[in-house]
Every structure is written in C-alpha cells, then in structure tokens.
Motif scaffolding. Structure first.
Motif, PDB file in Angstrom:
ATOM      1  N   ASP A   1       0.853  -1.186   0.000  1.00  0.00           N
ATOM      2  CA  ASP A   1       0.000   0.000   0.000  1.00  0.00           C
ATOM      3  C   ASP A   1       0.890   1.238   0.000  1.00  0.00           C
ATOM      4  O   ASP A   1       1.770   1.382   0.849  1.00  0.00           O
ATOM      5  N   VAL A   2       0.632   2.119  -0.969  1.00  0.00           N
ATOM      6  CA  VAL A   2       1.475   3.298  -1.178  1.00  0.00           C
ATOM      7  C   VAL A   2       0.639   4.562  -0.969  1.00  0.00           C
ATOM      8  O   VAL A   2      -0.357   4.770  -1.667  1.00  0.00           O
ATOM      9  N   PRO A   3       1.052   5.413  -0.022  1.00  0.00           N
ATOM     10  CA  PRO A   3       0.319   6.664   0.179  1.00  0.00           C
ATOM     11  C   PRO A   3       0.676   7.687  -0.889  1.00  0.00           C
ATOM     12  O   PRO A   3       1.818   7.766  -1.334  1.00  0.00           O
ATOM     13  N   LEU A   4      -0.332   8.463  -1.296  1.00  0.00           N
ATOM     14  CA  LEU A   4      -0.118   9.584  -2.208  1.00  0.00           C
ATOM     15  C   LEU A   4      -0.563  10.846  -1.486  1.00  0.00           C
ATOM     16  O   LEU A   4      -1.511  10.820  -0.699  1.00  0.00           O
ATOM     17  N   LYS A   5       0.110  11.949  -1.771  1.00  0.00           N
ATOM     18  CA  LYS A   5      -0.270  13.258  -1.229  1.00  0.00           C
ATOM     19  C   LYS A   5      -0.114  14.296  -2.323  1.00  0.00           C
ATOM     20  O   LYS A   5       0.537  14.060  -3.336  1.00  0.00           O
ATOM     21  N   HIS A   6      -0.697  15.460  -2.092  1.00  0.00           N
ATOM     22  CA  HIS A   6      -0.634  16.551  -3.064  1.00  0.00           C
ATOM     23  C   HIS A   6       0.819  16.938  -3.298  1.00  0.00           C
ATOM     24  O   HIS A   6       1.617  17.024  -2.360  1.00  0.00           O
ATOM     25  N   LYS A   7       1.163  17.193  -4.538  1.00  0.00           N
ATOM     26  CA  LYS A   7       2.557  17.472  -4.903  1.00  0.00           C
ATOM     27  C   LYS A   7       3.058  18.834  -4.420  1.00  0.00           C
ATOM     28  O   LYS A   7       4.264  19.055  -4.335  1.00  0.00           O
ATOM     29  N   LEU A   8       2.141  19.761  -4.092  1.00  0.00           N
ATOM     30  CA  LEU A   8       2.543  21.107  -3.663  1.00  0.00           C
ATOM     31  C   LEU A   8       2.227  21.397  -2.206  1.00  0.00           C
ATOM     32  O   LEU A   8       2.837  22.289  -1.615  1.00  0.00           O
ATOM     33  N   ASN A   9       1.263  20.671  -1.628  1.00  0.00           N
ATOM     34  CA  ASN A   9       0.874  20.921  -0.247  1.00  0.00           C
ATOM     35  C   ASN A   9       0.403  19.618   0.376  1.00  0.00           C
ATOM     36  O   ASN A   9      -0.734  19.194   0.150  1.00  0.00           O
ATOM     37  N   ALA A  10       1.251  19.001   1.169  1.00  0.00           N
ATOM     38  CA  ALA A  10       0.940  17.698   1.770  1.00  0.00           C
ATOM     39  C   ALA A  10      -0.232  17.761   2.733  1.00  0.00           C
ATOM     40  O   ALA A  10      -0.761  16.726   3.135  1.00  0.00           O
ATOM     41  N   LYS A  11      -0.682  18.954   3.112  1.00  0.00           N
ATOM     42  CA  LYS A  11      -1.820  19.092   4.022  1.00  0.00           C
ATOM     43  C   LYS A  11      -3.162  19.128   3.285  1.00  0.00           C
ATOM     44  O   LYS A  11      -4.205  19.246   3.909  1.00  0.00           O
ATOM     45  N   THR A  12      -3.145  19.024   1.975  1.00  0.00           N
ATOM     46  CA  THR A  12      -4.386  19.030   1.197  1.00  0.00           C
ATOM     47  C   THR A  12      -5.068  17.683   1.381  1.00  0.00           C
ATOM     48  O   THR A  12      -4.695  16.698   0.753  1.00  0.00           O
ATOM     49  N   ARG A  13      -6.046  17.650   2.276  1.00  0.00           N
ATOM     50  CA  ARG A  13      -6.695  16.386   2.664  1.00  0.00           C
ATOM     51  C   ARG A  13      -7.291  15.614   1.494  1.00  0.00           C
ATOM     52  O   ARG A  13      -7.284  14.388   1.478  1.00  0.00           O
ATOM     53  N   SER A  14      -7.864  16.305   0.542  1.00  0.00           N
ATOM     54  CA  SER A  14      -8.534  15.631  -0.568  1.00  0.00           C
ATOM     55  C   SER A  14      -7.591  14.733  -1.361  1.00  0.00           C
ATOM     56  O   SER A  14      -8.038  13.813  -2.041  1.00  0.00           O
ATOM     57  N   HIS A  15      -6.303  14.993  -1.262  1.00  0.00           N
ATOM     58  CA  HIS A  15      -5.344  14.240  -2.064  1.00  0.00           C
ATOM     59  C   HIS A  15      -4.646  13.125  -1.287  1.00  0.00           C
ATOM     60  O   HIS A  15      -3.832  12.407  -1.847  1.00  0.00           O
ATOM     61  N   HIS A  16      -4.978  12.968  -0.003  1.00  0.00           N
ATOM     62  CA  HIS A  16      -4.443  11.842   0.762  1.00  0.00           C
ATOM     63  C   HIS A  16      -5.187  10.598   0.304  1.00  0.00           C
ATOM     64  O   HIS A  16      -6.394  10.479   0.494  1.00  0.00           O
ATOM     65  N   GLN A  17      -4.475   9.703  -0.338  1.00  0.00           N
ATOM     66  CA  GLN A  17      -5.087   8.482  -0.844  1.00  0.00           C
ATOM     67  C   GLN A  17      -4.041   7.382  -0.836  1.00  0.00           C
ATOM     68  O   GLN A  17      -2.845   7.659  -0.750  1.00  0.00           O
TER      69      GLN A  17
END
Length: 187
Positions: A130-146
């Motif tokens: 399982d690999v976490p992904l986060k927003h490329k410019l702001n790791a605090k962008t919740r919608s992109h935590h997947q």
C-alpha cells in the motif's frame, strides 16, 4: 554501477464511478515500477548511502518521468514505493528511495515541491504494498491523501527489489472532507 533491471511494469487505473455516482472527471493513477537485482550484498552492510547515491539518479529517471508521461495529464498527487524481496533488508529499499537523487527527477517532471510519501516493506513474491499519495505542492491538502495498492505478481523474487513511482491526476474520488485544521478552528 548499473542496475540489473529484470522488468519495467507500467499500469494505469481509471475510476469512473464512486459510491454509485459518475465522477465529474475520470480519476487516473499511473504506476511505473522497476524490478531489479538487489545491488547490496547479502548480509549486513554498514554504508548503504554510497551505493544509493551512485544509483539514485539512474533509478529515479527510470521510473519517475515515465510515470508522469504514462499519466498523460497534470499530476496532482504522488508517492513512491520499495518492496524488498527475501534475502534483502527493508533498509536496502529505504536507502534507494529516501534519496534526493532518486526523488528529484520525479518531482521535476511533475512540478512537485513536497517530499514524496512512501510505502516500503519486505515481502514475498507477489506481496501487495500500500502506497500513500499526497498533493505534490501541499501535503496538508486532505482531498489528495489516498492510498494505492501496488502488486507485481512475479516480483520481488529473492534478492530482488521493486521500486515504483505513482502519480494521480486528482484527489480521492468524491473527496469532501473539510480543509486541514478546520476541526480545531474557533467557531
């Protein structure tokens, strides 16, 4: 040193519906993985950094920019992974992917500034990771935590490592959580 690459795996997943609803746009995730002989000798090795520095750019260039190309559109979220086969150490995979020489070619190719979140473990052939992904410019962008599951059915074999870069064109399908920190904001 040149890595002994057995295979390159390219995979694109497209999600068109979520929770019975059509998505406003197709959610795409691209994965490019390299399967190669573990470049570290068997047994304990004190210095893992020298070799990681030596092969980092080669490995990052092998999977990073091709992942962006495979996605075929703007990258919004990204991540990286290492799956080390038996007779290898978790620290071998960690040394290879937690190295700016590995990550920088991917960040440059997709215009990212955040550190790449990582999934890493040792496993048997065909083990899921399982690999976490986060927003490329702001790791605090919740919608992109997947989280995306990576499986290469015939890898890693003993004394092999699978290293991958993953990119998504958007956050989670139908993401609707409040912005980061809003739950602690004064009413």
């Amino acid at each position: 040193m040149t890595l002994a690459v057995r295979k390159i795996v390219r995979h694109v997943e497209e999600t068109r519906m979520e929770a019975g609803r059509a998505l406003p746009r197709v959610h795409r995730v691209a994965i490019v993985a390299a399967v190669f002989d573990n470049p570290y000798p068997p047994g304990y090795v004190e210095d893992l950094v020298t070799l990681a520095n030596e092969v980092g750019e080669e490995l990052g260039t092998l999977v990073g920019p091709p992942c962006v190309d495979l996605l075929g559109e703007e990258v919004e979220a990204y991540g990286k992974a290492a799956l080390v086969g038996i007779e290898g150490e978790l620290e071998h995979g960690s040394a290879l992917i937690h190295n700016l020489r590995f990550g920088d070619p991917f960040r440059r190719a997709c215009g990212g500034t955040e550190l790449l979140p990582a999934g890493e473990k040792t496993g048997l052939t065909g083990a899921p990771l399982d690999v976490p992904l986060k927003h490329k410019l702001n790791a605090k962008t919740r919608s992109h935590h997947q989280t995306v599951t990576l499986v290469v059915p015939d890898a890693p074999r003993p004394r092999e490592i699978v290293v991958a870069c993953l990119a998504a064109n958007a956050g989670r399908p139908l993401a609707r959580l409040a912005p980061f920190g809003s739950e602690t904001a004064a009413a």
